[in-house]
Design a protein around this motif. Structure first.
Motif, PDB file in Angstrom:
ATOM      1  N   ASP A   2       4.343  -0.856   4.877  1.00 46.31           N
ATOM      2  CA  ASP A   2       3.578  -0.671   3.057  1.00 46.31           C
ATOM      3  C   ASP A   2       4.249  -2.045   2.527  1.00 46.31           C
ATOM      4  O   ASP A   2       3.373  -1.872   1.695  1.00 46.31           O
ATOM      5  CB  ASP A   2       4.214   0.615   3.104  1.00 46.31           C
ATOM      6  CG  ASP A   2       3.911   1.416   3.135  1.00 46.31           C
ATOM      7  OD1 ASP A   2       2.752   1.835   4.177  1.00 46.31           O
ATOM      8  OD2 ASP A   2       4.301   2.826   3.617  1.00 46.31           O
ATOM      9  N   ASP A  22       1.977  -7.454   7.876  1.00 49.57           N
ATOM     10  CA  ASP A  22       2.620  -5.905   6.507  1.00 49.57           C
ATOM     11  C   ASP A  22       4.040  -5.246   7.963  1.00 49.57           C
ATOM     12  O   ASP A  22       3.959  -5.704   9.041  1.00 49.57           O
ATOM     13  CB  ASP A  22       2.285  -4.686   6.712  1.00 49.57           C
ATOM     14  CG  ASP A  22       1.571  -4.250   8.589  1.00 49.57           C
ATOM     15  OD1 ASP A  22       1.349  -4.767   9.308  1.00 49.57           O
ATOM     16  OD2 ASP A  22       1.028  -2.804   8.595  1.00 49.57           O
ATOM     17  N   ASP A  81       1.090  -0.934   0.105  1.00 45.13           N
ATOM     18  CA  ASP A  81       0.118   0.313  -0.089  1.00 45.13           C
ATOM     19  C   ASP A  81       0.924   1.570   0.156  1.00 45.13           C
ATOM     20  O   ASP A  81       0.609   2.099   0.106  1.00 45.13           O
ATOM     21  CB  ASP A  81      -1.300   0.231   1.062  1.00 45.13           C
ATOM     22  CG  ASP A  81      -0.371  -0.006   2.327  1.00 45.13           C
ATOM     23  OD1 ASP A  81       1.358   0.198   2.499  1.00 45.13           O
ATOM     24  OD2 ASP A  81      -1.330   0.198   3.504  1.00 45.13           O
ATOM     25  N   ASN A 108      -1.789  -3.426  10.850  1.00 45.51           N
ATOM     26  CA  ASN A 108      -1.669  -2.813  11.431  1.00 45.51           C
ATOM     27  C   ASN A 108      -0.748  -1.417  11.233  1.00 45.51           C
ATOM     28  O   ASN A 108      -1.504   0.127  12.147  1.00 45.51           O
ATOM     29  CB  ASN A 108      -1.631  -2.611  12.830  1.00 45.51           C
ATOM     30  CG  ASN A 108      -0.357  -3.782  12.940  1.00 45.51           C
ATOM     31  OD1 ASN A 108       0.519  -3.573  12.257  1.00 45.51           O
ATOM     32  ND2 ASN A 108      -0.278  -4.567  14.235  1.00 45.51           N
ATOM     33  N   ASP A 109      -0.177  -1.037  10.525  1.00 45.59           N
ATOM     34  CA  ASP A 109       0.624  -0.459  10.444  1.00 45.59           C
ATOM     35  C   ASP A 109       1.175   0.724  11.436  1.00 45.59           C
ATOM     36  O   ASP A 109       1.786   1.278  12.288  1.00 45.59           O
ATOM     37  CB  ASP A 109      -0.210   1.158   9.550  1.00 45.59           C
ATOM     38  CG  ASP A 109       1.137   2.193   9.365  1.00 45.59           C
ATOM     39  OD1 ASP A 109       2.246   1.759   8.274  1.00 45.59           O
ATOM     40  OD2 ASP A 109       1.045   3.503   8.855  1.00 45.59           O
ATOM     41  N   GLU A 132      -1.661   4.352   1.849  1.00 48.81           N
ATOM     42  CA  GLU A 132      -1.591   3.998   3.564  1.00 48.81           C
ATOM     43  C   GLU A 132      -3.111   3.585   3.614  1.00 48.81           C
ATOM     44  O   GLU A 132      -3.874   3.566   2.797  1.00 48.81           O
ATOM     45  CB  GLU A 132      -1.470   5.394   4.044  1.00 48.81           C
ATOM     46  CG  GLU A 132      -1.765   4.155   5.352  1.00 48.81           C
ATOM     47  CD  GLU A 132      -0.362   3.732   5.702  1.00 48.81           C
ATOM     48  OE1 GLU A 132      -1.244   2.192   5.790  1.00 48.81           O
ATOM     49  OE2 GLU A 132       0.462   3.906   5.172  1.00 48.81           O
ATOM     50  N   GLY A 133      -3.442   1.798   3.216  1.00 43.65           N
ATOM     51  CA  GLY A 133      -4.299   1.187   3.333  1.00 43.65           C
ATOM     52  C   GLY A 133      -5.458   1.110   2.216  1.00 43.65           C
ATOM     53  O   GLY A 133      -6.227   0.168   2.108  1.00 43.65           O
ATOM     54  N   TRP A 138      -4.639  -1.483  -0.643  1.00 48.83           N
ATOM     55  CA  TRP A 138      -3.494  -2.159  -0.457  1.00 48.83           C
ATOM     56  C   TRP A 138      -3.753  -2.878  -2.276  1.00 48.83           C
ATOM     57  O   TRP A 138      -4.615  -2.586  -2.948  1.00 48.83           O
ATOM     58  CB  TRP A 138      -3.887  -3.433   0.184  1.00 48.83           C
ATOM     59  CG  TRP A 138      -3.088  -3.528   1.032  1.00 48.83           C
ATOM     60  CD1 TRP A 138      -4.209  -3.024   2.547  1.00 48.83           C
ATOM     61  CD2 TRP A 138      -1.880  -3.541   1.719  1.00 48.83           C
ATOM     62  NE1 TRP A 138      -3.153  -2.572   3.772  1.00 48.83           N
ATOM     63  CE2 TRP A 138      -1.796  -3.312   3.493  1.00 48.83           C
ATOM     64  CE3 TRP A 138      -0.716  -4.206   1.595  1.00 48.83           C
ATOM     65  CZ2 TRP A 138      -0.812  -3.290   4.020  1.00 48.83           C
ATOM     66  CZ3 TRP A 138       0.518  -3.963   1.881  1.00 48.83           C
ATOM     67  CH2 TRP A 138       0.848  -3.931   4.170  1.00 48.83           C
TER      68      TRP A 138
END
Length: 217
Positions: free
Chosen positions: A179, A191, A144, A172-173, A148-149, A151
């Motif tokens: 990423d 991730d 991603d 969950n970053d 962000e978020g 994918w």
């Protein structure tokens, strides 16, 4: 008389010489050594003869072994007989690296091999990868990094309607900028930051010659 004397002299000379040779302390040793050398020479000649005969028979056997029929090599090694790191599964060839690299470099290495980071589309494919990676961490073609978020798979496959196998709570970053995705514990996805050093998995379709062979059978 002279003849009898001559015979006596010869007999005496012979007996003296034989006694001299026989009285030497190493005479018997020399005889035994000579016999030993002779036996060794005989064994060597016999062994060499047998080796030559065996080599000749092996050559005859090799010449009698038929060549593999055309296409059989492709059936036995569909991803190529000289590429042992490539493994076949369900119509594709998979490369499991022996080196670690950041995600970007792994992506480039796969491209150099006319392939891409693996895109996992099914539970069967997931099980194959899971069994092969054995709890080691391997990059997959999911990121991603663009947003962000959001994918995306490297081949453009629809992430949201496709197969997913994230570890519970992931992605969950957690440390920010996580990423890129890799497989780890029990093959589950996680991730992590893209500069992490990981093994990687490339995939590509079967070579065209192999596909043509399989489609003709």
């Amino acid at each position: 008389m002279d003849e009898d004397k001559a015979e006596d002299d010869i007999r005496t000379y012979t007996e003296r010489n034989w006694h001299w040779f026989n009285s030497k302390p190493y005479f018997h040793v020399y005889v035994l050594l000579a016999i030993s050398y002779l036996l060794i020479l005989i064994f060597f000649v016999v062994g060499l003869s047998r080796v030559t005969s065996l080599s000749s028979k092996l050559s005859e056997v090799d010449s009698e072994i038929p060549e593999l029929p055309a296409g059989l090599n492709d059936q036995l090694f569909p991803c190529g007989p000289d590429t042992r790191q490539w493994e076949y599964f369900n119509g594709k060839c998979y490369y499991f690296s022996l080196e670690t690299a950041p995600w970007i470099r792994a992506h480039a290495r796969c491209a150099e091999k006319q392939s891409q980071l693996v895109v996992i589309n099914s539970m069967a494919e997931q099980n194959f990868i899971q069994m092969r990676t054995r709890n080691e961490r391997y990059w997959i073609g999911l990121t991603d990094v663009d947003a962000e978020g959001v994918w995306k798979w490297v081949d453009g496959s629809d992430y949201y309607s496709g197969f997913l196998f994230w570890k519970p709570g992931e992605p969950n970053d957690d440390r920010h900028n996580e990423d890129c995705a890799h497989v780890w514990n029990n093959g589950e996805w996680n991730d992590v930051f893209c500069t992490y050093l990981c093994y990687y998995i490339c995939e590509k379709p079967l070579p065209s010659r192999v596909r043509a062979h399989h489609s003709g059978t």
